[in-house]
Design a protein around this motif. Sequence first.
Motif, PDB file in Angstrom:
ATOM      1  N   ALA A  46     -37.789  -3.171  14.495  1.00  0.00           N
ATOM      2  CA  ALA A  46     -37.433  -3.555  13.029  1.00  0.00           C
ATOM      3  C   ALA A  46     -38.007  -5.453  13.083  1.00  0.00           C
ATOM      4  O   ALA A  46     -38.500  -5.405  12.443  1.00  0.00           O
ATOM      5  N   GLN A  47     -37.683  -5.456  13.378  1.00  0.00           N
ATOM      6  CA  GLN A  47     -38.141  -7.416  13.713  1.00  0.00           C
ATOM      7  C   GLN A  47     -39.900  -7.393  13.926  1.00  0.00           C
ATOM      8  O   GLN A  47     -40.547  -8.408  13.517  1.00  0.00           O
ATOM      9  N   LEU A  48     -40.444  -6.455  14.834  1.00  0.00           N
ATOM     10  CA  LEU A  48     -42.213  -6.729  14.180  1.00  0.00           C
ATOM     11  C   LEU A  48     -42.506  -5.073  14.338  1.00  0.00           C
ATOM     12  O   LEU A  48     -43.308  -5.802  13.717  1.00  0.00           O
ATOM     13  N   GLY A  49     -42.316  -4.338  13.703  1.00  0.00           N
ATOM     14  CA  GLY A  49     -43.014  -3.694  12.386  1.00  0.00           C
ATOM     15  C   GLY A  49     -43.555  -1.627  13.717  1.00  0.00           C
ATOM     16  O   GLY A  49     -42.950  -2.565  14.271  1.00  0.00           O
ATOM     17  N   TRP A  97     -38.601 -16.678  15.273  1.00  0.00           N
ATOM     18  CA  TRP A  97     -37.182 -16.004  16.219  1.00  0.00           C
ATOM     19  C   TRP A  97     -37.047 -15.158  16.704  1.00  0.00           C
ATOM     20  O   TRP A  97     -36.559 -14.899  17.636  1.00  0.00           O
ATOM     21  N   SER A  98     -36.428 -14.241  15.597  1.00  0.00           N
ATOM     22  CA  SER A  98     -36.377 -12.963  15.561  1.00  0.00           C
ATOM     23  C   SER A  98     -37.282 -11.850  16.415  1.00  0.00           C
ATOM     24  O   SER A  98     -36.689 -11.226  17.198  1.00  0.00           O
ATOM     25  N   SER A  99     -38.654 -12.422  15.986  1.00  0.00           N
ATOM     26  CA  SER A  99     -39.973 -11.348  16.598  1.00  0.00           C
ATOM     27  C   SER A  99     -39.747 -11.776  18.049  1.00  0.00           C
ATOM     28  O   SER A  99     -39.812 -11.109  18.827  1.00  0.00           O
ATOM     29  N   LEU A 100     -39.300 -13.030  18.521  1.00  0.00           N
ATOM     30  CA  LEU A 100     -39.735 -14.031  19.841  1.00  0.00           C
ATOM     31  C   LEU A 100     -38.207 -12.946  20.601  1.00  0.00           C
ATOM     32  O   LEU A 100     -38.259 -12.685  22.253  1.00  0.00           O
ATOM     33  N   GLN A 101     -37.466 -13.187  19.347  1.00  0.00           N
ATOM     34  CA  GLN A 101     -35.940 -12.590  20.710  1.00  0.00           C
ATOM     35  C   GLN A 101     -35.683 -11.031  20.741  1.00  0.00           C
ATOM     36  O   GLN A 101     -35.402 -10.105  21.241  1.00  0.00           O
ATOM     37  N   ALA A 102     -36.723 -10.390  19.921  1.00  0.00           N
ATOM     38  CA  ALA A 102     -37.250  -8.757  20.023  1.00  0.00           C
ATOM     39  C   ALA A 102     -38.063  -8.954  21.401  1.00  0.00           C
ATOM     40  O   ALA A 102     -37.566  -7.474  22.140  1.00  0.00           O
ATOM     41  N   LEU A 103     -38.754  -9.075  20.999  1.00  0.00           N
ATOM     42  CA  LEU A 103     -39.857  -8.949  22.619  1.00  0.00           C
ATOM     43  C   LEU A 103     -39.004  -9.228  23.700  1.00  0.00           C
ATOM     44  O   LEU A 103     -38.935  -9.120  25.097  1.00  0.00           O
ATOM     45  N   MET A 115     -17.886 -17.491  24.466  1.00  0.00           N
ATOM     46  CA  MET A 115     -18.321 -18.984  23.667  1.00  0.00           C
ATOM     47  C   MET A 115     -19.499 -17.855  23.463  1.00  0.00           C
ATOM     48  O   MET A 115     -19.704 -19.307  21.887  1.00  0.00           O
ATOM     49  N   VAL A 116     -20.105 -17.475  23.532  1.00  0.00           N
ATOM     50  CA  VAL A 116     -21.108 -16.754  23.602  1.00  0.00           C
ATOM     51  C   VAL A 116     -21.888 -15.353  23.016  1.00  0.00           C
ATOM     52  O   VAL A 116     -22.169 -15.213  23.284  1.00  0.00           O
ATOM     53  N   PRO A 117     -20.940 -15.043  22.063  1.00  0.00           N
ATOM     54  CA  PRO A 117     -20.718 -13.437  21.854  1.00  0.00           C
ATOM     55  C   PRO A 117     -21.599 -12.910  21.182  1.00  0.00           C
ATOM     56  O   PRO A 117     -21.557 -12.408  20.266  1.00  0.00           O
ATOM     57  N   PHE A 118     -22.530 -12.930  21.306  1.00  0.00           N
ATOM     58  CA  PHE A 118     -24.078 -12.984  20.301  1.00  0.00           C
ATOM     59  C   PHE A 118     -25.030 -11.626  21.430  1.00  0.00           C
ATOM     60  O   PHE A 118     -26.079 -12.556  22.098  1.00  0.00           O
ATOM     61  N   PHE A 119     -24.834 -10.579  21.344  1.00  0.00           N
ATOM     62  CA  PHE A 119     -25.802  -9.179  22.035  1.00  0.00           C
ATOM     63  C   PHE A 119     -27.072  -9.504  21.961  1.00  0.00           C
ATOM     64  O   PHE A 119     -27.258  -9.273  22.956  1.00  0.00           O
ATOM     65  N   ASN A 120     -27.496  -9.391  20.702  1.00  0.00           N
ATOM     66  CA  ASN A 120     -29.630  -9.605  20.670  1.00  0.00           C
ATOM     67  C   ASN A 120     -29.290 -11.290  21.287  1.00  0.00           C
ATOM     68  O   ASN A 120     -31.297 -10.942  22.078  1.00  0.00           O
ATOM     69  N   ALA A 121     -29.383 -12.268  20.998  1.00  0.00           N
ATOM     70  CA  ALA A 121     -29.872 -13.378  21.622  1.00  0.00           C
ATOM     71  C   ALA A 121     -29.293 -13.754  22.978  1.00  0.00           C
ATOM     72  O   ALA A 121     -30.367 -14.055  23.676  1.00  0.00           O
ATOM     73  N   VAL A 122     -27.952 -13.259  23.566  1.00  0.00           N
ATOM     74  CA  VAL A 122     -28.333 -13.621  24.737  1.00  0.00           C
ATOM     75  C   VAL A 122     -28.694 -12.350  25.280  1.00  0.00           C
ATOM     76  O   VAL A 122     -29.402 -12.653  26.851  1.00  0.00           O
ATOM     77  N   LEU A 123     -28.769 -10.944  25.157  1.00  0.00           N
ATOM     78  CA  LEU A 123     -29.949 -10.521  25.900  1.00  0.00           C
ATOM     79  C   LEU A 123     -31.445 -10.672  25.747  1.00  0.00           C
ATOM     80  O   LEU A 123     -31.967 -10.324  27.184  1.00  0.00           O
ATOM     81  N   VAL A 142     -39.398 -17.043  24.040  1.00  0.00           N
ATOM     82  CA  VAL A 142     -38.550 -15.821  23.961  1.00  0.00           C
ATOM     83  C   VAL A 142     -36.880 -16.522  24.090  1.00  0.00           C
ATOM     84  O   VAL A 142     -36.166 -16.926  23.565  1.00  0.00           O
ATOM     85  N   SER A 143     -37.551 -17.542  25.244  1.00  0.00           N
ATOM     86  CA  SER A 143     -35.864 -18.388  25.749  1.00  0.00           C
ATOM     87  C   SER A 143     -35.499 -19.539  24.586  1.00  0.00           C
ATOM     88  O   SER A 143     -34.668 -19.418  23.784  1.00  0.00           O
ATOM     89  N   ILE A 144     -37.027 -20.196  24.373  1.00  0.00           N
ATOM     90  CA  ILE A 144     -36.960 -21.537  23.152  1.00  0.00           C
ATOM     91  C   ILE A 144     -36.606 -20.064  21.425  1.00  0.00           C
ATOM     92  O   ILE A 144     -35.705 -20.725  21.197  1.00  0.00           O
ATOM     93  N   GLY A 145     -36.650 -18.662  21.138  1.00  0.00           N
ATOM     94  CA  GLY A 145     -36.176 -18.627  20.214  1.00  0.00           C
ATOM     95  C   GLY A 145     -34.735 -18.048  20.806  1.00  0.00           C
ATOM     96  O   GLY A 145     -34.053 -17.585  19.589  1.00  0.00           O
ATOM     97  N   SER A 146     -34.180 -17.586  22.002  1.00  0.00           N
ATOM     98  CA  SER A 146     -33.088 -17.089  22.018  1.00  0.00           C
ATOM     99  C   SER A 146     -32.048 -17.665  21.605  1.00  0.00           C
ATOM    100  O   SER A 146     -30.783 -17.842  21.153  1.00  0.00           O
ATOM    101  N   VAL A 147     -32.380 -19.427  22.074  1.00  0.00           N
ATOM    102  CA  VAL A 147     -31.310 -20.251  21.770  1.00  0.00           C
ATOM    103  C   VAL A 147     -31.442 -21.122  20.844  1.00  0.00           C
ATOM    104  O   VAL A 147     -30.476 -21.182  20.162  1.00  0.00           O
ATOM    105  N   VAL A 148     -32.053 -21.146  19.690  1.00  0.00           N
ATOM    106  CA  VAL A 148     -32.554 -21.274  19.119  1.00  0.00           C
ATOM    107  C   VAL A 148     -31.690 -20.569  18.184  1.00  0.00           C
ATOM    108  O   VAL A 148     -30.493 -21.043  17.102  1.00  0.00           O
ATOM    109  N   ASP A 149     -31.165 -19.255  18.305  1.00  0.00           N
ATOM    110  CA  ASP A 149     -30.567 -18.334  17.604  1.00  0.00           C
ATOM    111  C   ASP A 149     -29.239 -18.629  18.030  1.00  0.00           C
ATOM    112  O   ASP A 149     -28.229 -18.351  16.582  1.00  0.00           O
TER     113      ASP A 149
END
Length: 458
Positions: free
Chosen positions: A41-44, A217-223, A378-386, A436-443
């Motif tokens: 969904a983030q990438l299309g 950021w969401s597209s990078l996280q999706a990758l 402390m960081v319970p965020f599924f998509n960002a951590v994955l 991707v690391s930067i995108g996930s950390v930002v999220d």
Amino acid sequence: MEIGHIEGREYERKGTVWTASAHIVAAVIGSGVLALAWSVAQLGWVAGPLALTAFAIVTCYTSTLLANAYRAPDPVTGSRNRTYMEAVRSYLSPREVYMCAVAQYVNLWGTMVGYTITATISMVAIKRANCFHKFGHEANCEASGTLLMLLFGVIELILSQFPNLEKITWLSVMAAIMSFAYSFIGLGLSIGKWIGNGFTKGDLIGTVGLSPAKKTWSSLQALGNIAFAYTFAEVLIEIQDTLKPSPPENVAMKKATFYGIGATTVFYLSLGCAGYAAFGNNAPGNILTGFGFYEPFWLVDIGNLCVILHLFGAYQVYAQPIFAAVERQVAAKWPDAKFINRVHTLNVPLFNSTLSFTLSKLTFRSIIVLVTTLVAMMVPFFNAVLGLLGAFSFWPLTVYFPISMHIAQEKIGRGMPKWFFLHGLSIFCLMISIAVSIGSVVDIASSLKMSAPFKTIG
């Protein structure tokens, strides 16, 4: 018949292409599949399937290079390397062996954090699903996961005291069955909703209406989520070590990799695209816990229960190597300490067995599990951590070390066309991992601003 050795025990090497293919599929398919619909969904409709296919091609190619490193110096007649680390030690410098160790253990520990978050979110989802079924879909069914995450941590703390838990066959079988069960439940529910809608949702470019920064950021996280879903390089050598010597192990493993990754890619494309077709740009971050499905609530509950049961066992598979490494270091530093060497026994009536442990084992394993649980809270965020886990494991373990070992094995000289190709591929994948690391950390940082730590939100 070839005889192998694991920690002093002999076993027959009688694996085939098909058993290795099955091992690969079981190793690859895991909790990462739950994020595929969101990732597409983030990438299309264009970039989403292309990204899934591209990661599959890169993983398959570098895995064939890694398969050649099972023996050294010759891929057919050389001495066996029975673990990923042994292969790296055979071909690369001590500095790179150290880098590999750091990458492996950080990835193992990070996966433990990710599994703690994922299991807890599934526990919360079961509680909420039953609430929605009883009081209606508009009811306020918010639920905190703090106590449930602590419960998961306590259970893992208890399981961590059992010796060599990762070698127990029933645990691996249960984990594999559970991962297939919730994956197919997610696929079935997505297809059912897609058909029920009567039309296909989604856009060519994915989610719309976001700011350029948020979209990036969401597209990078999706990758990163997709990269995490394909991770299996760490166990490839171990799988190859089960194969019969004829045909040569590297030949059989290359075929198994093609079949295993091929089958997995077809499934991933089916689940990711079916989920996006069903939900469009509103695809949930976790297909089973985002409440795109309310009914049949019992099937959603079964799917989440399978996730929990899978992760109870999978957590220990990742934790045991960390426990072993810490205990080896402590024992080497204080070889005569009673705290380390005195063995205590405890009867376990439920399993009709005796549990042996040392105070050092009880202490260090408990500390590791408690720290893991604390970080997950402390960081319970599924998509960002994955996404972060995928970024960290993809380049070093799936790309860099297999390519470096192949260059050393084949003695590919600097400036040769293949040298440029392999280094270009490695650098390209490194850039993706960094982005991707930067995108996930930002999220994660953005999510922490909107949600206090110790509150599971997914």
